[in-house]
Design a protein around this motif. Sequence first.
Motif, PDB file in Angstrom:
ATOM      1  N   GLU A 146       0.874  -1.185   0.000  1.00 17.94           N
ATOM      2  CA  GLU A 146       0.000   0.000   0.000  1.00 17.94           C
ATOM      3  C   GLU A 146       0.906   1.228   0.000  1.00 17.94           C
ATOM      4  OE1 GLU A 146      -2.074   1.156   3.396  1.00 17.94           O
ATOM      5  OE2 GLU A 146      -0.790   0.121   4.808  1.00 17.94           O
ATOM      6  N   PRO A 147       0.341   2.433  -0.091  1.00 17.12           N
ATOM      7  CA  PRO A 147       1.206   3.608  -0.189  1.00 17.12           C
ATOM      8  C   PRO A 147       2.201   3.749   0.960  1.00 17.12           C
ATOM      9  CG  PRO A 147      -1.023   4.185  -0.765  1.00 17.12           C
ATOM     10  CD  PRO A 147      -1.068   2.772  -0.315  1.00 17.12           C
ATOM     11  N   TYR A 148       1.933   3.107   2.081  1.00 18.53           N
ATOM     12  CA  TYR A 148       2.826   3.313   3.218  1.00 18.53           C
ATOM     13  C   TYR A 148       3.907   2.232   3.332  1.00 18.53           C
ATOM     14  CZ  TYR A 148      -0.841   6.529   4.612  1.00 18.53           C
ATOM     15  OH  TYR A 148      -1.750   7.541   4.631  1.00 18.53           O
ATOM     16  N   THR A 149       3.863   1.237   2.422  1.00 18.04           N
ATOM     17  CA  THR A 149       4.794   0.119   2.552  1.00 18.04           C
ATOM     18  C   THR A 149       6.251   0.568   2.488  1.00 18.04           C
ATOM     19  OG1 THR A 149       3.151  -1.217   1.470  1.00 18.04           O
ATOM     20  CG2 THR A 149       5.314  -2.193   1.662  1.00 18.04           C
ATOM     21  N   SER A 168      -4.681  15.269   5.209  1.00 18.18           N
ATOM     22  CA  SER A 168      -5.522  14.458   6.095  1.00 18.18           C
ATOM     23  C   SER A 168      -4.772  13.853   7.265  1.00 18.18           C
ATOM     24  CB  SER A 168      -6.139  13.314   5.295  1.00 18.18           C
ATOM     25  OG  SER A 168      -5.115  12.474   4.818  1.00 18.18           O
ATOM     26  N   GLY A 169      -3.459  13.776   7.198  1.00 18.70           N
ATOM     27  CA  GLY A 169      -2.740  12.955   8.162  1.00 18.70           C
ATOM     28  C   GLY A 169      -2.771  11.521   7.662  1.00 18.70           C
ATOM     29  N   LEU A 170      -2.311  10.603   8.498  1.00 18.31           N
ATOM     30  CA  LEU A 170      -2.169   9.224   8.024  1.00 18.31           C
ATOM     31  C   LEU A 170      -3.503   8.496   7.952  1.00 18.31           C
ATOM     32  CD1 LEU A 170       1.041   8.067   9.914  1.00 18.31           C
ATOM     33  CD2 LEU A 170       0.827   9.149   7.680  1.00 18.31           C
ATOM     34  N   VAL A 171      -3.956   8.269   6.736  1.00 18.97           N
ATOM     35  CA  VAL A 171      -5.155   7.456   6.538  1.00 18.97           C
ATOM     36  C   VAL A 171      -4.686   6.130   5.955  1.00 18.97           C
ATOM     37  CG1 VAL A 171      -7.342   7.247   5.317  1.00 18.97           C
ATOM     38  CG2 VAL A 171      -6.612   9.468   6.136  1.00 18.97           C
ATOM     39  N   GLY A 172      -4.672   5.120   6.789  1.00 22.97           N
ATOM     40  CA  GLY A 172      -4.231   3.809   6.329  1.00 22.97           C
ATOM     41  C   GLY A 172      -5.397   3.071   5.701  1.00 22.97           C
ATOM     42  N   PHE A 173      -5.172   1.870   5.292  1.00 24.07           N
ATOM     43  CA  PHE A 173      -6.218   0.946   4.880  1.00 24.07           C
ATOM     44  C   PHE A 173      -6.847   1.220   3.510  1.00 24.07           C
ATOM     45  CE2 PHE A 173     -10.418  -0.926   4.879  1.00 24.07           C
ATOM     46  CZ  PHE A 173     -10.107  -2.221   5.198  1.00 24.07           C
ATOM     47  N   VAL A 174      -7.191   2.511   3.220  1.00 25.76           N
ATOM     48  CA  VAL A 174      -7.883   2.811   1.951  1.00 25.76           C
ATOM     49  C   VAL A 174      -7.012   2.374   0.770  1.00 25.76           C
ATOM     50  CG1 VAL A 174      -8.851   4.654   0.512  1.00 25.76           C
ATOM     51  CG2 VAL A 174      -9.167   4.709   2.969  1.00 25.76           C
ATOM     52  N   ALA A 184     -11.600   9.681  10.280  1.00 25.14           N
ATOM     53  CA  ALA A 184     -12.045   8.995   9.060  1.00 25.14           C
ATOM     54  C   ALA A 184     -11.269   7.695   8.836  1.00 25.14           C
ATOM     55  CB  ALA A 184     -11.870   9.919   7.870  1.00 25.14           C
ATOM     56  N   GLY A 185      -9.974   7.681   9.207  1.00 26.27           N
ATOM     57  CA  GLY A 185      -9.140   6.497   8.998  1.00 26.27           C
ATOM     58  C   GLY A 185      -9.698   5.273   9.701  1.00 26.27           C
ATOM     59  N   SER A 186     -10.165   5.468  10.957  1.00 20.26           N
ATOM     60  CA  SER A 186     -10.667   4.302  11.694  1.00 20.26           C
ATOM     61  C   SER A 186     -12.024   3.850  11.148  1.00 20.26           C
ATOM     62  CB  SER A 186     -10.746   4.591  13.196  1.00 20.26           C
ATOM     63  OG  SER A 186     -11.267   5.842  13.431  1.00 20.26           O
ATOM     64  N   ILE A 187     -12.871   4.800  10.750  1.00 17.46           N
ATOM     65  CA  ILE A 187     -14.172   4.403  10.170  1.00 17.46           C
ATOM     66  C   ILE A 187     -13.941   3.656   8.852  1.00 17.46           C
ATOM     67  CG2 ILE A 187     -16.354   5.267   9.208  1.00 17.46           C
ATOM     68  CD1 ILE A 187     -16.518   5.944  11.993  1.00 17.46           C
ATOM     69  N   ALA A 188     -12.958   4.129   8.073  1.00 18.62           N
ATOM     70  CA  ALA A 188     -12.674   3.476   6.786  1.00 18.62           C
ATOM     71  C   ALA A 188     -12.318   2.008   7.014  1.00 18.62           C
ATOM     72  CB  ALA A 188     -11.531   4.189   6.075  1.00 18.62           C
ATOM     73  N   ALA A 189     -11.500   1.746   8.035  1.00 19.09           N
ATOM     74  CA  ALA A 189     -11.122   0.364   8.340  1.00 19.09           C
ATOM     75  C   ALA A 189     -12.331  -0.429   8.832  1.00 19.09           C
ATOM     76  CB  ALA A 189     -10.011   0.350   9.382  1.00 19.09           C
ATOM     77  N   LEU A 190     -13.186   0.245   9.619  1.00 22.85           N
ATOM     78  CA  LEU A 190     -14.357  -0.446  10.171  1.00 22.85           C
ATOM     79  C   LEU A 190     -15.336  -0.884   9.080  1.00 22.85           C
ATOM     80  CD1 LEU A 190     -15.158   1.651  13.379  1.00 22.85           C
ATOM     81  CD2 LEU A 190     -14.460  -0.736  13.297  1.00 22.85           C
ATOM     82  N   ILE A 191     -15.505  -0.045   8.052  1.00 18.98           N
ATOM     83  CA  ILE A 191     -16.453  -0.449   6.993  1.00 18.98           C
ATOM     84  C   ILE A 191     -15.757  -1.214   5.863  1.00 18.98           C
ATOM     85  CG2 ILE A 191     -18.271   1.275   7.394  1.00 18.98           C
ATOM     86  CD1 ILE A 191     -17.067   2.945   5.143  1.00 18.98           C
ATOM     87  N   GLY A 192     -14.480  -0.929   5.653  1.00 21.97           N
ATOM     88  CA  GLY A 192     -13.775  -1.535   4.526  1.00 21.97           C
ATOM     89  C   GLY A 192     -13.449  -2.998   4.739  1.00 21.97           C
ATOM     90  N   THR A 193     -13.034  -3.347   5.976  1.00 25.16           N
ATOM     91  CA  THR A 193     -12.624  -4.740   6.228  1.00 25.16           C
ATOM     92  C   THR A 193     -13.784  -5.715   5.998  1.00 25.16           C
ATOM     93  OG1 THR A 193     -11.159  -3.851   7.890  1.00 25.16           O
ATOM     94  CG2 THR A 193     -11.396  -6.228   7.869  1.00 25.16           C
ATOM     95  N   PRO A 194     -14.967  -5.509   6.634  1.00 21.44           N
ATOM     96  CA  PRO A 194     -16.057  -6.459   6.384  1.00 21.44           C
ATOM     97  C   PRO A 194     -16.455  -6.501   4.909  1.00 21.44           C
ATOM     98  CG  PRO A 194     -16.636  -4.947   8.169  1.00 21.44           C
ATOM     99  CD  PRO A 194     -15.363  -4.456   7.569  1.00 21.44           C
ATOM    100  N   THR A 195     -16.390  -5.330   4.233  1.00 22.94           N
ATOM    101  CA  THR A 195     -16.764  -5.316   2.813  1.00 22.94           C
ATOM    102  C   THR A 195     -15.843  -6.223   2.015  1.00 22.94           C
ATOM    103  OG1 THR A 195     -17.373  -3.010   3.110  1.00 22.94           O
ATOM    104  CG2 THR A 195     -17.206  -3.761   0.843  1.00 22.94           C
ATOM    105  N   LEU A 196     -14.546  -6.108   2.277  1.00 22.19           N
ATOM    106  CA  LEU A 196     -13.576  -6.919   1.532  1.00 22.19           C
ATOM    107  C   LEU A 196     -13.747  -8.403   1.863  1.00 22.19           C
ATOM    108  CD1 LEU A 196     -11.211  -6.915  -0.403  1.00 22.19           C
ATOM    109  CD2 LEU A 196      -9.690  -6.690   1.532  1.00 22.19           C
ATOM    110  N   ILE A 197     -13.922  -8.701   3.165  1.00 19.19           N
ATOM    111  CA  ILE A 197     -14.098 -10.116   3.560  1.00 19.19           C
ATOM    112  C   ILE A 197     -15.342 -10.688   2.879  1.00 19.19           C
ATOM    113  CG2 ILE A 197     -14.634 -11.632   5.532  1.00 19.19           C
ATOM    114  CD1 ILE A 197     -12.828  -9.814   7.224  1.00 19.19           C
ATOM    115  N   PHE A 198     -16.410  -9.890   2.853  1.00 19.64           N
ATOM    116  CA  PHE A 198     -17.662 -10.314   2.219  1.00 19.64           C
ATOM    117  C   PHE A 198     -17.434 -10.614   0.734  1.00 19.64           C
ATOM    118  CE2 PHE A 198     -21.483  -8.971  -0.143  1.00 19.64           C
ATOM    119  CZ  PHE A 198     -22.402  -9.887   0.360  1.00 19.64           C
ATOM    120  N   LEU A 199     -16.675  -9.712   0.082  1.00 14.59           N
ATOM    121  CA  LEU A 199     -16.404  -9.898  -1.348  1.00 14.59           C
ATOM    122  C   LEU A 199     -15.574 -11.154  -1.598  1.00 14.59           C
ATOM    123  CD1 LEU A 199     -15.684  -6.242  -2.470  1.00 14.59           C
ATOM    124  CD2 LEU A 199     -17.459  -7.728  -3.378  1.00 14.59           C
ATOM    125  N   ILE A 200     -14.561 -11.378  -0.723  1.00 15.91           N
ATOM    126  CA  ILE A 200     -13.701 -12.554  -0.899  1.00 15.91           C
ATOM    127  C   ILE A 200     -14.507 -13.835  -0.682  1.00 15.91           C
ATOM    128  CG2 ILE A 200     -11.703 -13.807   0.042  1.00 15.91           C
ATOM    129  CD1 ILE A 200     -10.510 -11.025   0.700  1.00 15.91           C
TER     130      ILE A 200
END
Lengths: 272, 335
Positions: free
Chosen positions: B88-91, B253-259, B309-325
Amino acid sequence: MVIFLLTLALANPFTDDIGDVIAPGARKIISLSPALTEIIFKLDLDSKLIGVSDFSDYPVGAKQKTSVGPYTKPHLEKIASLNPDLVLLPIEGPDEIKDQLKRLNIPFATIKMETLDDVGRTALNLGKWLGKAEAGSRFQKNWNEELGKLFQNTTNSMSKPSVIIEIQNSPLIVAGGKTFLDEIVNKCGGNNVFEKQTGYPKISQEFLTIKKADLVLLADHFETDSEKRKAISSWSMKVKELDPDLVARPGPRLLNGAREICSAIRDFKNAK
Amino acid sequence: MRNRSVFVIILLFVASIATLLFSLHSGVVDLSWAEIFNYLCGKKITGQAALLLGSLRLPRTAAAFFIGASLGTSGLVFQTLLQNPLAEPYTLGLSGGSALGAILALAFSLEPTSFWVPALSTVGCVSAALIVLSFGQKRINLESRTLILFGVMISLFLGAVVVTVISILSPTKIQTALFWLMGEFGTTRDPWIILIGPLTFLCFVFLLLKCPALDALNLGETRALSLGFSPKREKNILFLICTLVTALGVSISGLVGFVGLVSPHIARKLLKSSSHRDLMVASYLTGAVILTIADSLGRSLTTNTEIPAGSIAALIGTPTLIFLILGRKQNASAE
């Protein structure tokens, strides 16, 4: 522009603690400090108070006011929606809030509440700015008189017990020099162990034990740990818990806080 | 397959528009849809609504949208370049570099903070990437495992420096630093998006033009070379552009991980394609949608303060991705 500002400053003598001009007669104010909220209630200006920061829980009426969030990160939309004429900010607040209020053209006053004099002067200023000059002046006079009476008999004492006032346990924060608590300790005949470190320094537990104070005053809002108290008792001669609301807020109730501190120092001296 | 890509991209575009409107409507103060549409059409509305929309919601909505989009795009490029689905961009230590720049601006009380925090975080981010790349050049031609290894080491080192500096900051500065590290909108940095938004969009267009090179690199360096691309040159250019995009976004924004991590994966699941041109557009829109929704929810869920926003993004993004997988695996086993 310079001439305009100069004319404005000359026509309006009211400035806040960083020299910004304050327009008098605000009718809708927001207080971002519990101490300022208490002063506003004391001056009977609460009808003008339309919003307060979190922890503004005294007097009871403050709890009924609209909360705009913590002073370190208030909810800006909420502040803007209340359309205040004046927002009162403590000077130690983050610069971000001031910049945001400037951007939104919301008038604000920055207020310094670091010494005992600051409390009386702030009441006087708020009274002038908000149309209760007499109440402000009365508060300041009474404040100075009561403190004068309290400190009258203690300043000349020869023996000065060393005192630590703990504000927070985790991380460990104590009252340092150039604070109203340092002033109270000195004027009550004590000697603040951390007076050379200004403000409210964060220190290590080990450093605290090295200092070996005669008297440790605990004013921790979040922790009254009996184990910790026992540990401190092992190296300190005396430990006393204070009401944090009385000693940590530079408002009207600080007078009672000062009485508690003076009484603890006096009791220590008498017991020796 | 082509029809699916077109359909998904149109769907994401519609979702983006809906998300932008949702974001302008979200907040503790109720604004009517009529007020929002009138404002957007340039018609006169009440002073308070104009203040809320013009000075607060529009800049932060634009910031969340463009930064989410930038992170989504650069996430995709980094995953391809490093041949690693966790990239990801922070790697490459970009987060550490940005954080150090921002925290130093706070530590030295550089005024105005709304300029110096973003400026130094951009410098920090680009410097960290250049250090990692220069280490990588000395090894086997930007080999991905080596780059990731250097990136993780630089990240850990800079993270340690950041924590050391934070530990000596005053309590109010610690608070500001922590919010920056968690990724937040609604600050005095938001209006910078008027400059940074178009810049990141230009970078996106440039990356779109580089999609044939990305498709070739995805097949391996030997294959890319045989197709007429210089892997080293292309990698250097793409790394630097993505670093710039990330640095500019993070400066606001500061550090927004996960997105940056999850957007390309969601795009791949939706498109079922490996064409970088389609994936790039889909990642751009997915990142934008995720972060804009996250910011809207972050400022509406609680009435007194905001959730980063970073923590909300992780909260909604993780289940979405797991659901898709999981959904894909179930389909595969049913077939």
